[in-house]
Write a protein that holds these residues in place. Structure first.
Motif, mmCIF file in Angstrom:
data_model
loop_
_atom_site.group_PDB
_atom_site.id
_atom_site.type_symbol
_atom_site.label_atom_id
_atom_site.label_comp_id
_atom_site.label_asym_id
_atom_site.label_seq_id
_atom_site.Cartn_x
_atom_site.Cartn_y
_atom_site.Cartn_z
ATOM 1 N N THR A 67 -1.056 -9.301 4.995
ATOM 2 C CA THR A 67 -1.024 -9.193 6.457
ATOM 3 C C THR A 67 -2.028 -10.135 7.092
ATOM 4 O OG1 THR A 67 -0.343 -6.882 6.322
ATOM 5 C CG2 THR A 67 -1.316 -7.617 8.394
ATOM 6 N N GLU A 68 -3.234 -10.189 6.540
ATOM 7 C CA GLU A 68 -4.262 -11.076 7.084
ATOM 8 C C GLU A 68 -3.890 -12.543 6.893
ATOM 9 O OE1 GLU A 68 -8.388 -8.567 6.535
ATOM 10 O OE2 GLU A 68 -7.377 -9.340 4.731
ATOM 11 N N ALA B 116 -0.858 -13.705 6.887
ATOM 12 C CA ALA B 116 0.170 -13.982 7.899
ATOM 13 C C ALA B 116 -0.467 -14.249 9.257
ATOM 14 C CB ALA B 116 1.141 -12.820 7.989
ATOM 15 N N GLU B 117 -1.546 -13.557 9.563
ATOM 16 C CA GLU B 117 -2.226 -13.737 10.854
ATOM 17 C C GLU B 117 -2.958 -15.078 10.931
ATOM 18 O OE1 GLU B 117 -4.739 -10.350 10.899
ATOM 19 O OE2 GLU B 117 -3.149 -8.950 11.517
ATOM 20 N N ALA B 118 -3.262 -15.667 9.771
ATOM 21 C CA ALA B 118 -3.974 -16.955 9.755
ATOM 22 C C ALA B 118 -3.105 -18.083 10.285
ATOM 23 C CB ALA B 118 -4.441 -17.272 8.330
ATOM 24 N N LEU B 119 -1.781 -17.991 10.098
ATOM 25 C CA LEU B 119 -0.841 -18.985 10.620
ATOM 26 C C LEU B 119 0.238 -18.244 11.411
ATOM 27 C CD1 LEU B 119 -0.229 -21.665 7.813
ATOM 28 C CD2 LEU B 119 -1.463 -21.947 9.962
ATOM 29 N N PRO B 120 -0.027 -17.928 12.648
ATOM 30 C CA PRO B 120 0.937 -17.164 13.451
ATOM 31 C C PRO B 120 2.281 -17.883 13.556
ATOM 32 C CG PRO B 120 -1.189 -17.323 14.559
ATOM 33 C CD PRO B 120 -1.254 -18.252 13.396
ATOM 34 N N GLY B 121 3.347 -17.113 13.407
ATOM 35 C CA GLY B 121 4.684 -17.680 13.532
ATOM 36 C C GLY B 121 5.214 -18.320 12.273
ATOM 37 N N ALA B 122 4.476 -18.202 11.168
ATOM 38 C CA ALA B 122 4.938 -18.809 9.911
ATOM 39 C C ALA B 122 6.220 -18.135 9.430
ATOM 40 C CB ALA B 122 3.855 -18.691 8.845
ATOM 41 N N ALA B 123 7.168 -18.948 8.992
ATOM 42 C CA ALA B 123 8.470 -18.452 8.550
ATOM 43 C C ALA B 123 8.474 -18.178 7.056
ATOM 44 C CB ALA B 123 9.557 -19.459 8.919
ATOM 45 N N ARG B 124 7.393 -17.579 6.553
ATOM 46 C CA ARG B 124 7.338 -17.181 5.162
ATOM 47 C C ARG B 124 6.225 -16.161 4.993
ATOM 48 N NH1 ARG B 124 5.419 -20.227 0.265
ATOM 49 N NH2 ARG B 124 5.137 -18.043 -0.247
ATOM 50 N N VAL B 125 6.234 -15.487 3.856
ATOM 51 C CA VAL B 125 5.221 -14.486 3.535
ATOM 52 C C VAL B 125 4.306 -15.060 2.464
ATOM 53 C CG1 VAL B 125 4.813 -12.179 2.613
ATOM 54 C CG2 VAL B 125 6.765 -12.585 4.131
ATOM 55 N N TRP B 126 2.994 -14.908 2.655
ATOM 56 C CA TRP B 126 2.022 -15.381 1.685
ATOM 57 C C TRP B 126 1.595 -14.233 0.781
ATOM 58 C CZ3 TRP B 126 1.974 -20.450 2.024
ATOM 59 C CH2 TRP B 126 2.242 -21.038 3.256
ATOM 60 N N GLY C 293 -1.340 -13.779 -0.125
ATOM 61 C CA GLY C 293 -2.691 -13.444 0.319
ATOM 62 C C GLY C 293 -3.437 -14.723 0.605
ATOM 63 N N GLY C 294 -4.752 -14.635 0.647
ATOM 64 C CA GLY C 294 -5.505 -15.837 0.947
ATOM 65 C C GLY C 294 -6.995 -15.644 0.784
ATOM 66 N N MET C 295 -7.746 -16.617 1.283
ATOM 67 C CA MET C 295 -9.197 -16.605 1.193
ATOM 68 C C MET C 295 -9.743 -17.341 2.420
ATOM 69 S SD MET C 295 -11.639 -18.018 -1.929
ATOM 70 C CE MET C 295 -11.050 -19.714 -1.870
ATOM 71 N N VAL C 296 -10.842 -16.847 2.975
ATOM 72 C CA VAL C 296 -11.466 -17.503 4.109
ATOM 73 C C VAL C 296 -12.975 -17.343 4.023
ATOM 74 C CG1 VAL C 296 -11.382 -15.485 5.646
ATOM 75 C CG2 VAL C 296 -11.399 -17.791 6.628
ATOM 76 N N THR C 297 -13.678 -18.357 4.474
ATOM 77 C CA THR C 297 -15.129 -18.303 4.627
ATOM 78 C C THR C 297 -15.403 -18.570 6.101
ATOM 79 O OG1 THR C 297 -15.427 -19.146 2.382
ATOM 80 C CG2 THR C 297 -17.332 -19.258 3.843
ATOM 81 N N PRO C 298 -15.676 -17.539 6.892
ATOM 82 C CA PRO C 298 -15.827 -17.725 8.341
ATOM 83 C C PRO C 298 -16.881 -18.743 8.746
ATOM 84 C CG PRO C 298 -15.562 -15.402 7.830
ATOM 85 C CD PRO C 298 -15.714 -16.108 6.515
ATOM 86 N N SER C 299 -17.917 -18.958 7.920
ATOM 87 C CA SER C 299 -18.962 -19.915 8.270
ATOM 88 C C SER C 299 -18.587 -21.356 7.950
ATOM 89 C CB SER C 299 -20.267 -19.556 7.553
ATOM 90 O OG SER C 299 -20.090 -19.573 6.149
#
Length: 435
Positions: free
Chosen positions: A134-135, A137-147, A149-155
């Motif tokens: 879910t998160e 999917a929110e990283a690329l709004p409107g994406a026409a596929r399901v990931w 998952g992912g990884m992010v470093t906010p800094s």
């Protein structure tokens, strides 16, 4: 074609002498010059073309901590500290924005690689976290596929490659460094087994200390000195759009495409997992050195043989210092982008983010990435030539890590207390290194 890079007005006078001469005006050389000049060290930075003209202005523009080799993490932490205050320190905006960079996984194997990084992130105090489906999917709004998952470093963040190295070089000038563009270094003079001067096309600078930050040219220059530096180049193709949907404020990487929001409102776009390696004489010279990484990366590297192979066969190992050299013949490496790679990236981008379908592609370019057999840079003295130091082989990680790498290189050169342990970047660790 060469992308735009902010101009730097060359210092008018070639200094007769300098404490340190730096060869190469990319972000590493410029950062080293800036840090040294602020210490009161007299510095001459010699660039055969324009400041930031090669890979330092042709990269994606990510300033990221996540996904790096553990050896680089202390150095990128220092670099991020500098990026955060750079606009204030330099007195001009280089486009740095703390936005985070999202990595998205297509499948469980991709998520496993992100999970494997997490222990290193915790050890070094990074704010990296894994993303659920879910998160992601929110990283690329409107994406026409399901990931998966992912990884992010906010800094983490992004900056503008066209602006950064030139701004740092101008700051070095204001701090007292001589920054000499269109000033190729042909070679070194020696006395009693030690460097005594740097021979440029404009004359000789007396010095006993030289830092080579020559990027893709470093191995060739070292060979002329009898130093074997195992380094190859990878051609990375990139494009930018004119405008585009606001799908990310920072950057997003996927296995098929990568994008970064730009200050001009467009996006920088590249393939997320495919690059090209032009076969040259060095490909055979360093074949055994690079064999392990080639086995791991063969699916993502397209080998090509063409004009560069023939040119490399004709390349001299040494040359006279009183006549023009290859460094004057080719001021800026400006390879053709690989059309098939960019077309594949664009197809996948539009398939996932259909709002890009009618966006105009404004420009395409390519650059040569200097790589080492373990994809970790060399920031090191050379034992066989006292006074000679190398900072090269950043393997596609050099832009984000550039400010810290420049500082460390300067500290190693003058024997100051290093900001991080330089041991992981020693030249001697490389199997085929000699010199």
């Amino acid at each position: 074609m060469s992308p735009y890079v902010a101009p730097v007005i060359s210092s008018e006078t070639l200094p007769e002498a300098a404490d340190v001469v730096i060869i190469g005006g990319g972000i590493i050389g410029a950062s080293a010059a800036w840090h040294l000049a602020r210490r009161g060290i007299s510095v001459a930075l010699c660039e055969k073309g324009v400041i930031g003209g090669e890979q330092s202005s042709r990269n994606w523009g990510y300033c990221r901590q996540q996904g790096r080799d553990p050896a680089e993490l202390p150095l990128i932490r220092e670099s991020m500290r500098q990026w955060e205050t750079m606009a204030t320190d330099l007195g001009e905006d280089v486009g740095y924005r703390c936005t985070g960079v999202h990595y998205l996984a297509a499948d469980a194997a991709g998520m496993k690689r992100f999970e494997d990084f997490m222990p290193h992130a915790r050890t070094h105090g990074l704010d990296t976290r894994l993303l659920s489906k879910t998160e992601a999917a929110e990283a690329l709004p409107g994406a026409a596929r399901v990931w998966a998952g992912g990884m992010v470093t906010p800094s983490d963040g992004r900056a503008e490659p066209a602006l950064a190295a030139p701004a740092i070089a101008r700051a070095a000038q204001r701090a007292g460094a001589a920054v000499l563009t269109n000033c190729a270094v042909r070679g070194l003079e020696r006395a009693a087994g030690r460097i005594s001067g740097v021979v440029t096309e404009r004359g000789t600078i007396a010095t006993q200390t030289v830092l080579l930050a020559g990027g893709a040219w470093s191995s060739l220059f070292c060979r002329s000195l009898g130093i074997d530096l195992p380094q190859l180049t990878v051609r990375s193709s990139v494009m930018r759009t004119r405008g585009g949907p606001d799908v990310t404020h920072g950057g997003a990487w996927t296995p098929k495409f990568a994008l970064r929001r730009r200050l001009d409102g467009g996006c920088t776009i590249a393939h997320g997992g495919l690059s090209s390696a032009d076969i040259t004489a060095d490909s055979f010279r360093y074949f055994l050195d690079f064999l392990p990484i080639l086995k791991d990366e063969w699916r993502s590297t397209r080998l090509a043989i063409g004009r560069r192979f023939l040119e490399s066969l004709k390349q001299k190992r040494t040359w006279a210092l009183d006549a023009p050299t290859v460094f004057e013949d080719q001021r800026v490496l400006d390879p053709r982008p690989v059309a098939a790679t960019l077309e594949a990236a664009w197809r996948d981008l539009v398939a996932v983010l259909p709002d890009f379908a009618n966006v105009e592609i404004a420009e395409r370019w390519a650059g040569y990435i200097d790589t080492t057999p373990d994809a970790v840079p060399v920031i090191s003295p050379v034992a066989s030539l006292p006074g000679f130091f190398i900072a090269t082989g950043f393997s596609g990680h050099g832009f984000g890590i550039g400010p810290g790498a420049g500082r460390l290189a300067g500290e190693v050169v003058i024997g100051a207390e290093p900001c991080v342990d330089p041991a992981p970047f020693a030249l001697s660790r490389l199997r085929g290194a000699r010199g």
